[in-house]
Design a protein around this motif. Structure first.
Motif, short mmCIF file in Angstrom:
data_model
loop_
_atom_site.label_atom_id
_atom_site.label_comp_id
_atom_site.label_asym_id
_atom_site.label_seq_id
_atom_site.Cartn_x
_atom_site.Cartn_y
_atom_site.Cartn_z
N SER A 1 -1.73 3.03 -5.43
CA SER A 1 -0.57 3.51 -6.18
C SER A 1 0.57 4.05 -5.32
CB SER A 1 -1.01 4.59 -7.17
OG SER A 1 -1.46 5.73 -6.46
N GLU A 2 0.30 4.50 -4.12
CA GLU A 2 1.33 5.12 -3.30
C GLU A 2 1.39 4.50 -1.91
OE1 GLU A 2 3.67 7.23 -4.10
OE2 GLU A 2 2.92 7.40 -6.15
N GLU A 3 2.48 3.84 -1.61
CA GLU A 3 2.63 3.22 -0.30
C GLU A 3 2.84 4.25 0.80
OE1 GLU A 3 5.27 -0.31 1.76
OE2 GLU A 3 5.33 -0.05 -0.40
N MET A 4 3.44 5.38 0.48
CA MET A 4 3.77 6.39 1.49
C MET A 4 2.56 6.84 2.30
SD MET A 4 5.88 9.97 1.03
CE MET A 4 4.87 10.61 -0.26
N TYR A 5 1.39 6.98 1.67
CA TYR A 5 0.21 7.47 2.36
C TYR A 5 -0.87 6.39 2.54
CZ TYR A 5 2.27 12.00 1.37
OH TYR A 5 3.12 13.06 1.30
N SER A 6 -0.54 5.16 2.23
CA SER A 6 -1.57 4.11 2.22
C SER A 6 -2.21 3.86 3.58
CB SER A 6 -1.01 2.81 1.64
OG SER A 6 0.03 2.30 2.44
N ASP A 7 -1.51 4.17 4.66
CA ASP A 7 -2.09 3.98 6.00
C ASP A 7 -3.27 4.91 6.26
OD1 ASP A 7 -0.15 2.12 6.48
OD2 ASP A 7 1.07 3.40 7.74
N ILE B 1 -16.30 -9.28 7.77
CA ILE B 1 -16.95 -9.84 6.57
C ILE B 1 -17.44 -8.74 5.64
CG2 ILE B 1 -18.99 -11.10 5.78
CD1 ILE B 1 -18.65 -12.86 8.31
N TRP B 2 -17.97 -7.68 6.19
CA TRP B 2 -18.56 -6.63 5.37
C TRP B 2 -17.57 -5.58 4.87
CZ3 TRP B 2 -23.65 -5.39 3.79
CH2 TRP B 2 -24.61 -6.36 4.11
N TYR B 3 -16.57 -5.22 5.68
CA TYR B 3 -15.84 -3.97 5.38
C TYR B 3 -14.33 -4.05 5.28
CZ TYR B 3 -20.43 -2.43 6.98
OH TYR B 3 -21.78 -2.28 7.17
N ASP B 4 -13.71 -5.22 5.35
CA ASP B 4 -12.25 -5.24 5.32
C ASP B 4 -11.66 -5.60 3.96
OD1 ASP B 4 -12.40 -7.99 5.06
OD2 ASP B 4 -10.78 -8.36 6.46
N GLY B 5 -12.34 -5.35 2.90
CA GLY B 5 -11.91 -5.81 1.59
C GLY B 5 -10.89 -4.99 0.86
N TYR B 6 -10.32 -4.00 1.48
CA TYR B 6 -9.36 -3.15 0.78
C TYR B 6 -7.93 -3.57 1.10
CZ TYR B 6 -13.37 -0.15 -0.04
OH TYR B 6 -14.57 0.33 -0.42
N HIS B 7 -7.03 -3.27 0.17
CA HIS B 7 -5.61 -3.54 0.38
C HIS B 7 -4.82 -2.28 0.02
CE1 HIS B 7 -7.28 -7.55 -0.36
NE2 HIS B 7 -6.34 -7.96 0.47
N THR B 8 -3.82 -1.99 0.84
CA THR B 8 -2.93 -0.89 0.51
C THR B 8 -1.89 -1.38 -0.48
OG1 THR B 8 -1.38 -1.42 2.28
CG2 THR B 8 -3.20 0.07 2.84
N LYS B 9 -1.11 -0.50 -1.02
CA LYS B 9 -0.07 -0.90 -1.96
C LYS B 9 0.91 -1.87 -1.30
CE LYS B 9 3.39 0.72 -5.16
NZ LYS B 9 3.01 0.76 -6.53
N SER B 10 1.13 -1.73 0.01
CA SER B 10 2.05 -2.63 0.72
C SER B 10 1.39 -3.97 1.04
CB SER B 10 2.54 -1.97 2.00
OG SER B 10 1.46 -1.74 2.88
#
Length: 154
Positions: free
Chosen positions: A9-15, A47-56
């Motif tokens: 929901s928030e790009e500002m803190y997504s890092d 393969i195991w752990y990179d499945g997340y995406h930030t808002k950006s």
């Protein structure tokens, strides 16, 4: 006056919600330098752990799972003990809002449209697919990108 932020929901803190590719590379390099018999590969981490995406839209790795994997010298399902699995299991087991069929599609690699919104971790009595999927994104069971929920990775 507590404000809750999520990577969806928030790009500002997504890092700050996960490890980036360069951060994961650095951790893997350190792991190789101290582990006498490394059993984890860099490809395995992806393969195991990179499945997340930030808002950006940047892909990030689950930090808890990466650290546990490198510390334990083993790839594994570290996320299953990190959240309120029982609550989510109830909604899946009872097929509330017919989420089970959508989850089967996701496991087959088909993204499912959803309107993920802010979700309070203390919220109870979820009744719609969007509420259930929002909870699953916040808890880390699913990833959300461009209006779709997907299974994250292995």
């Amino acid at each position: 006056m507590f404000l809750e932020y999520t990577m969806a929901s928030e790009e500002m803190y997504s890092d700050y919600f996960g490890f980036t590719e360069p951060e994961t590379d650095e951790l893997f390099s350190r792991y190789l330098s101290i582990q006498q018999e490394p059993k984890v590969t860099r490809e395995g981490l992806r393969i195991w752990y990179d499945g997340y995406h930030t808002k950006s839209g940047e892909r990030v790795y689950n930090p808890r799972s990466v650290v546990a994997s490198l510390t334990n010298n083993n790839l594994g399902n570290y996320w299953t003990s990190s959240g309120p699995y029982d609550e989510i299991y109830y909604y899946i087991n009872h097929n509330i809002a017919e989420v089970r069929e959508d989850l089967a599609q996701m496991v087959s690699g088909i993204p499912v449209p959803a309107k993920v919104s802010e979700y309070a971790a203390t919220s109870l009595n979820l009744t719609t697919k969007d509420e259930i999927f929002s909870a699953m994104v916040v808890y880390g069971f699913l990833s959300y990108e461009n209006g779709f929920v997907i299974t994250k990775n292995k």
